[in-house]
Write a protein that holds these residues in place. Sequence first.
Motif, PDB file in Angstrom:
ATOM      1  N   GLU A   1      -7.104  -4.926  -1.453  1.00 33.28           N
ATOM      2  CA  GLU A   1      -8.101  -4.645  -0.419  1.00 33.28           C
ATOM      3  C   GLU A   1      -9.047  -3.531  -0.852  1.00 33.28           C
ATOM      4  O   GLU A   1     -10.262  -3.600  -0.632  1.00 33.28           O
ATOM      5  N   GLU A   2      -8.480  -2.491  -1.487  1.00 35.80           N
ATOM      6  CA  GLU A   2      -9.336  -1.431  -2.007  1.00 35.80           C
ATOM      7  C   GLU A   2     -10.240  -1.971  -3.121  1.00 35.80           C
ATOM      8  O   GLU A   2     -11.419  -1.590  -3.219  1.00 35.80           O
TER       9      GLU A   2
ATOM     10  N   ARG B   1     -13.302  -3.819  -1.657  1.00 32.65           N
ATOM     11  CA  ARG B   1     -14.366  -2.908  -1.228  1.00 32.65           C
ATOM     12  C   ARG B   1     -15.109  -2.337  -2.426  1.00 32.65           C
ATOM     13  O   ARG B   1     -16.342  -2.223  -2.425  1.00 32.65           O
TER      14      ARG B   1
ATOM     15  N   GLU C   1      -1.203   1.439   4.596  1.00 27.42           N
ATOM     16  CA  GLU C   1      -2.506   1.690   4.007  1.00 27.42           C
ATOM     17  C   GLU C   1      -3.053   0.392   3.425  1.00 27.42           C
ATOM     18  O   GLU C   1      -2.350  -0.602   3.330  1.00 27.42           O
ATOM     19  N   GLU C   2      -4.310   0.429   3.037  1.00 28.60           N
ATOM     20  CA  GLU C   2      -4.858  -0.710   2.322  1.00 28.60           C
ATOM     21  C   GLU C   2      -4.098  -0.885   1.008  1.00 28.60           C
ATOM     22  O   GLU C   2      -3.781   0.103   0.339  1.00 28.60           O
TER      23      GLU C   2
ATOM     24  N   ASP D   1      -9.596   2.908 -10.517  1.00 33.32           N
ATOM     25  CA  ASP D   1     -10.541   1.871 -10.091  1.00 33.32           C
ATOM     26  C   ASP D   1     -10.264   0.558 -10.818  1.00 33.32           C
ATOM     27  O   ASP D   1     -10.365  -0.525 -10.223  1.00 33.32           O
TER      28      ASP D   1
ATOM     29  N   GLY E   1       0.788  -1.223   0.000  1.00 35.37           N
ATOM     30  CA  GLY E   1       0.000   0.000   0.000  1.00 35.37           C
ATOM     31  C   GLY E   1       0.819   1.271   0.000  1.00 35.37           C
ATOM     32  O   GLY E   1       0.261   2.361  -0.135  1.00 35.37           O
TER      33      GLY E   1
ATOM     34  N   ARG F   1      -7.484  -1.222  -9.184  1.00 41.52           N
ATOM     35  CA  ARG F   1      -7.913  -1.833  -7.926  1.00 41.52           C
ATOM     36  C   ARG F   1      -8.691  -3.126  -8.176  1.00 41.52           C
ATOM     37  O   ARG F   1      -8.464  -4.148  -7.525  1.00 41.52           O
TER      38      ARG F   1
END
Length: 313
Positions: A217-218, A221, A212-213, A296, A118, A299
Motif C-alpha cells: 500500500e505504501e 502511494r 498500519e499500511e 522506497d 504492516g 515499497r
Amino acid sequence: MNRFSLWPQAASEQAARVDLLFIGLLVISGAILLLVAGLLLVFCLRYRRGSSAPRGLLPGFLRRDVEIGWTTGTLFLALFLFWWAGATQLRAKDPPAGALEIHVAAKQWMWKARHPNGAREINALHVPRGEAVRLVMTSQDVIHSFFVPAFRLKQDVIPGRFTEMWFRATEPGEYRLFCAEFCGTDHARMGGTVTVMQPEDYARWAAAQPQEENLAEEGARLFTALGCSGCHAPASAVHAPLLAGAYGRMVHLADGRTIRADEAYIRDSILQPKRDVVAGFEPIMPSFEGLVDQGDLQRLVAYVQSLRGEAAR
C-alpha cells in the motif's frame, strides 16, 4: 537454568539437514583418520628396523590395482560429498509457494522487520511454527549478515541488493539473532531474538499489533507520487510495459536475452532502466538513482509483487 550441551539446539527443518550433513562429514573424516592411523601403526610395527618382514618390490599388477583402487575410491567419495552438500544448499534456496513474506532492513546497528499486515519490529522477529517464512532483506548502509544459529542459517545482507532466505521453524521458543559480518563500532551489539510461536498464538500477536499500511500500500502511494503511473497505467498514452502480472514472469529483452522479473530485476529497472530494456519498448524511462532509498525500493517492489494477480482479472 541452561544445561550444558555439546550440540547446539536445532529449531528448523534446515537445521536437521545441516546437522545430518555435518555428522556424515564427521563420520567419514573420522573413518579415514582411523584407517590412516591404523595403517601407519601396522606398518611401523611390521616394518620396524630388525624385523624379518619382506622388503622387496610388490608385483607390478598389485601396485597398479592399489593405485587405481584408492584413486577411484577417493574420486567417487569426493563426488558424493559434493552432490550431498550441493543438494542440501540448493534445497535451502527456493522457498515453497505461499511462504509468509517478511521484509527485513539492516542498519547500523539494528534489524528492522516488516510483516505483511504492516506490523513493525526492531531487533525482534515473530514467526509461526510449521509455516514457511521467506525473508527479503537489504541493507541501508554496509554489509551485514543475518545469522540464527538454532536455524543453521546465515545470509549476507548487502546494500543496493535484495537477498533472501527461507526457513520453517519446528520448535516454539526464543532464539538468538546475530550479525555475523563485522559492520562497525557496535557490531557486537547488533542482535535480537527470533520468537517462534504456535500458529494460533502468532495470529493473535499479529492481530494485536498496530494496524498500519503494508509495504504494498505504501508502494502504491509512492508509485503515484513519483509519476510512475503516468507511463505504466493501462490508460497511459506512453508506450511502457504494463506491470499487472509482470512479477515472476520471464521477460524478453531487446538484446535477445530472457530474464525473470524477480526482486533484483525490478530494483535494477528502477535504478538502471536502460540496462535491461524490454523487447518492443524504447529506453525512455528515467533513472531514479538518488531519488529513492532502500526503504522506497522495498515499497515499490512489494507493490509490483501485489499486482501479480491482476493480470487474471
